[in-house]
Design a protein around this motif. Structure first.
Motif, PDB file in Angstrom:
ATOM      1  N   LEU A  34       0.950  -1.048   0.363  1.00 61.05           N
ATOM      2  CA  LEU A  34       0.080  -0.538   0.481  1.00 61.05           C
ATOM      3  C   LEU A  34       1.359   1.002  -0.187  1.00 61.05           C
ATOM      4  O   LEU A  34       1.744   1.261   0.278  1.00 61.05           O
ATOM      5  N   GLY A  35       0.866   2.349  -0.732  1.00 56.64           N
ATOM      6  CA  GLY A  35       1.081   3.483  -0.748  1.00 56.64           C
ATOM      7  C   GLY A  35       1.105   4.471  -1.793  1.00 56.64           C
ATOM      8  O   GLY A  35      -0.033   4.131  -2.739  1.00 56.64           O
ATOM      9  N   PRO A  36       1.658   5.702  -1.761  1.00 54.74           N
ATOM     10  CA  PRO A  36       1.458   6.778  -3.270  1.00 54.74           C
ATOM     11  C   PRO A  36       1.713   6.161  -4.289  1.00 54.74           C
ATOM     12  O   PRO A  36       2.332   4.862  -4.200  1.00 54.74           O
ATOM     13  N   VAL A 208       3.747  -0.619   4.518  1.00 57.34           N
ATOM     14  CA  VAL A 208       2.830   0.115   3.565  1.00 57.34           C
ATOM     15  C   VAL A 208       4.689   1.271   3.136  1.00 57.34           C
ATOM     16  O   VAL A 208       5.564   0.910   3.794  1.00 57.34           O
ATOM     17  N   LEU A 209       4.279   1.655   2.036  1.00 59.89           N
ATOM     18  CA  LEU A 209       5.758   1.949   1.160  1.00 59.89           C
ATOM     19  C   LEU A 209       5.131   3.739   0.901  1.00 59.89           C
ATOM     20  O   LEU A 209       4.765   4.176   1.017  1.00 59.89           O
ATOM     21  N   ARG A 210       6.490   4.182   1.343  1.00 60.07           N
ATOM     22  CA  ARG A 210       6.977   5.239   0.711  1.00 60.07           C
ATOM     23  C   ARG A 210       7.025   5.727  -0.598  1.00 60.07           C
ATOM     24  O   ARG A 210       8.012   4.208  -1.003  1.00 60.07           O
ATOM     25  N   THR A 211       7.225   7.447  -1.154  1.00 62.06           N
ATOM     26  CA  THR A 211       7.559   7.534  -2.291  1.00 62.06           C
ATOM     27  C   THR A 211       9.296   7.197  -1.762  1.00 62.06           C
ATOM     28  O   THR A 211       9.667   7.411  -1.017  1.00 62.06           O
ATOM     29  N   GLY A 212      10.024   6.747  -2.990  1.00 56.57           N
ATOM     30  CA  GLY A 212      11.471   6.511  -2.995  1.00 56.57           C
ATOM     31  C   GLY A 212      11.268   5.075  -2.615  1.00 56.57           C
ATOM     32  O   GLY A 212      12.590   4.602  -2.285  1.00 56.57           O
ATOM     33  N   GLY A 213      10.373   4.101  -2.202  1.00 55.93           N
ATOM     34  CA  GLY A 213      10.577   2.279  -2.364  1.00 55.93           C
ATOM     35  C   GLY A 213      11.502   2.150  -0.617  1.00 55.93           C
ATOM     36  O   GLY A 213      11.695   1.007  -1.026  1.00 55.93           O
ATOM     37  N   ALA A 216       8.038   1.761   5.320  1.00 53.65           N
ATOM     38  CA  ALA A 216       7.124   2.763   6.508  1.00 53.65           C
ATOM     39  C   ALA A 216       6.469   2.071   7.516  1.00 53.65           C
ATOM     40  O   ALA A 216       7.117   2.387   8.440  1.00 53.65           O
ATOM     41  N   GLN A 217       5.661   0.804   7.390  1.00 50.29           N
ATOM     42  CA  GLN A 217       5.925  -0.047   8.283  1.00 50.29           C
ATOM     43  C   GLN A 217       5.294  -1.377   7.839  1.00 50.29           C
ATOM     44  O   GLN A 217       4.713  -0.620   6.593  1.00 50.29           O
ATOM     45  N   TYR A 218       5.209  -2.405   8.007  1.00 45.55           N
ATOM     46  CA  TYR A 218       4.992  -3.830   7.969  1.00 45.55           C
ATOM     47  C   TYR A 218       4.146  -4.116   8.806  1.00 45.55           C
ATOM     48  O   TYR A 218       4.421  -4.615  10.080  1.00 45.55           O
ATOM     49  N   ALA A 219       2.687  -4.630   9.526  1.00 44.23           N
ATOM     50  CA  ALA A 219       1.609  -4.559  10.460  1.00 44.23           C
ATOM     51  C   ALA A 219       0.589  -5.237   9.459  1.00 44.23           C
ATOM     52  O   ALA A 219       0.157  -4.430   8.710  1.00 44.23           O
ATOM     53  N   THR A 220      -0.187  -5.907  10.672  1.00 44.38           N
ATOM     54  CA  THR A 220      -1.679  -5.754  10.592  1.00 44.38           C
ATOM     55  C   THR A 220      -2.914  -5.060  10.305  1.00 44.38           C
ATOM     56  O   THR A 220      -1.908  -3.591  10.756  1.00 44.38           O
ATOM     57  N   PRO A 228       0.501   3.627  14.538  1.00 49.21           N
ATOM     58  CA  PRO A 228       1.165   4.258  13.193  1.00 49.21           C
ATOM     59  C   PRO A 228       2.548   4.580  13.167  1.00 49.21           C
ATOM     60  O   PRO A 228       2.799   5.092  14.480  1.00 49.21           O
ATOM     61  N   ALA A 229       3.110   4.021  12.683  1.00 43.54           N
ATOM     62  CA  ALA A 229       4.356   3.852  12.365  1.00 43.54           C
ATOM     63  C   ALA A 229       5.169   6.020  12.694  1.00 43.54           C
ATOM     64  O   ALA A 229       5.914   6.020  13.724  1.00 43.54           O
ATOM     65  N   ASP A 230       4.217   6.956  12.068  1.00 43.71           N
ATOM     66  CA  ASP A 230       4.764   8.127  12.278  1.00 43.71           C
ATOM     67  C   ASP A 230       3.558   8.405  10.889  1.00 43.71           C
ATOM     68  O   ASP A 230       2.690   8.088  10.814  1.00 43.71           O
ATOM     69  N   ASP A 231       3.671   9.819  10.983  1.00 38.93           N
ATOM     70  CA  ASP A 231       3.146  10.852  10.563  1.00 38.93           C
ATOM     71  C   ASP A 231       2.514  10.685   8.827  1.00 38.93           C
ATOM     72  O   ASP A 231       1.322  10.683   8.703  1.00 38.93           O
ATOM     73  N   PHE A 232       3.264  10.661   7.986  1.00 41.89           N
ATOM     74  CA  PHE A 232       3.603   9.343   6.450  1.00 41.89           C
ATOM     75  C   PHE A 232       2.124   8.188   6.703  1.00 41.89           C
ATOM     76  O   PHE A 232       1.425   8.425   6.164  1.00 41.89           O
ATOM     77  N   VAL A 233       2.079   7.177   8.127  1.00 39.67           N
ATOM     78  CA  VAL A 233       0.999   6.611   7.935  1.00 39.67           C
ATOM     79  C   VAL A 233       0.257   6.646   8.488  1.00 39.67           C
ATOM     80  O   VAL A 233      -0.617   5.857   8.104  1.00 39.67           O
ATOM     81  N   ALA A 234       0.379   7.607   9.621  1.00 42.18           N
ATOM     82  CA  ALA A 234      -0.895   8.302   9.985  1.00 42.18           C
ATOM     83  C   ALA A 234      -1.653   8.704   8.630  1.00 42.18           C
ATOM     84  O   ALA A 234      -2.809   9.019   8.202  1.00 42.18           O
TER      85      ALA A 234
END
Ligand SMILES: Nc1ncnc2c1ncn2[C@@H]1O[C@H](COP(=O)(O)OP(=O)(O)O)[C@@H](O)[C@H]1O
Ligand SMILES: [Mg+2]
Length: 270
Positions: A34-36, A208-213, A216-220, A228-234
């Motif tokens: 999942l990611g942008p 969860v993937l960030r731009t740049g590959g 960000a987080q791997y979770a249920t 959520p690991a950080d603001d990006f994930v949230a």
């Protein structure tokens, strides 16, 4: 089982699509990437059947390092569902599905018999098999795409935005059917989506993937919502702007659920 170990990929034009990616898809479970747009989801998926090779790192499918497997052999052992269905336009629907069974060594009669069974399994009438792809609706074409991925009887399935091109109602129906198939067939599934609801609906775990590959987080889904690991994930999940905040309100003794903007979306079961 599918594993990614410290996988990196930078395309010749300098775009990094995978940055030190590690995760595991346990046998019989579904993991969503999942990611942008542009985060590298499709690149990671295509690495599993060697349509893209990583610059470094290791990918294994069922304990075998795939860099040691002939790409054609590998692809025949993996089901692949593409966004637009990817059907051959000049072949009838039944033949589109049977072709994959034929490539895997089934006799003509056996391939057609299996293809027919798969079309039924994904909820298509037998008579649709004699049509050409353009004579089907978008949702029906997606079902044919799923039938084709299943007919090879592979344990591993790759799905790239499989329901992205169909309208929301059909999409929900196809998601429900995919869940049913998953529980019946127990495939190991790696799924690409940019739709949070689709990931929550289908996946046991989410990368969860960030731009740049990078991961960000791997979770249920449960862990993503609670921690959520950080603001990006949230932000990506819709936790920051209240989009995913649900409220319970009382309406004449019935407990109803609203979303963050106060729209009624459901009820609490007594
Ligand atoms: N063959 C290619 N050559 C160069 N850049 C590519 C190629 N394929 C994808 N990219 C780039 O790599 C990044 C990741 O692409 P992709 O894996 O398709 O992302 P996603 O599926 O998450 O949208 C994007 O910036 C994309 O433009
Ligand atoms: Mg993509």
């Amino acid at each position: 089982m599918i594993t990614f170990e410290n996988v990196n990929k930078t395309y010749p034009n300098g775009t990094t699509a995978a940055l030190d990616v590690s995760f595991t898809v346990p046998a019989g479970s579904t993991v969503a990437l999942l990611g942008p747009s542009g985060a590298g989801k499709t690149t990671l998926l295509r690495m599993v059947n060697r349509l893209v090779d990583p610059d470094s790192g290791r990918i294994t499918v069922g304990d075998r390092d795939i860099s040691q497997i002939n790409p054609v052999t590998l692809r025949r052992s993996i089901g692949y569902v593409l966004q637009e269905g990817g059907l051959l336009p000049h072949k009838r629907v039944l033949d589109n599905v049977a072709l994959v069974a034929r490539l895997n060594g089934a006799s003509k009669a056996d391939a057609r018999e299996r293809a027919q069974r798969m079309l039924t399994l994904v909820g298509l009438d037998a008579e649709l098999g004699s049509r050409f792809p353009h004579q089907l609706s978008g949702g029906q074409q997606q079902r044919v795409g799923v039938a084709r991925a299943l007919v090879g009887e592979a344990d591993v399935m790759l799905m790239d935005e499989p329901f992205g091109a169909v309208d929301p109602m059909i999409r929900r129906e196809l998601q429900a059917q995919t869940r049913r198939l998953q529980s019946e067939l127990g495939k190991t599934v790696l799924l690409v989506t940019h739709d949070v609801d689709e990931a929550f609906s289908l996946a046991d775990q989410i990368v969860v993937l960030r731009t740049g590959g990078s991961v960000a987080q791997y979770a249920t889904p449960e862990e993503l919502l609670t921690n959520p690991a950080d603001d990006f994930v949230a932000d990506l999940l819709g936790l920051s702007d209240g989009a995913r905040d649900l409220h319970v309100v009382d309406r004449g003794g019935r407990a109803l659920v609203t979303d963050g903007s106060g729209r009624f979306i459901g009820r609490v079961r007594a």
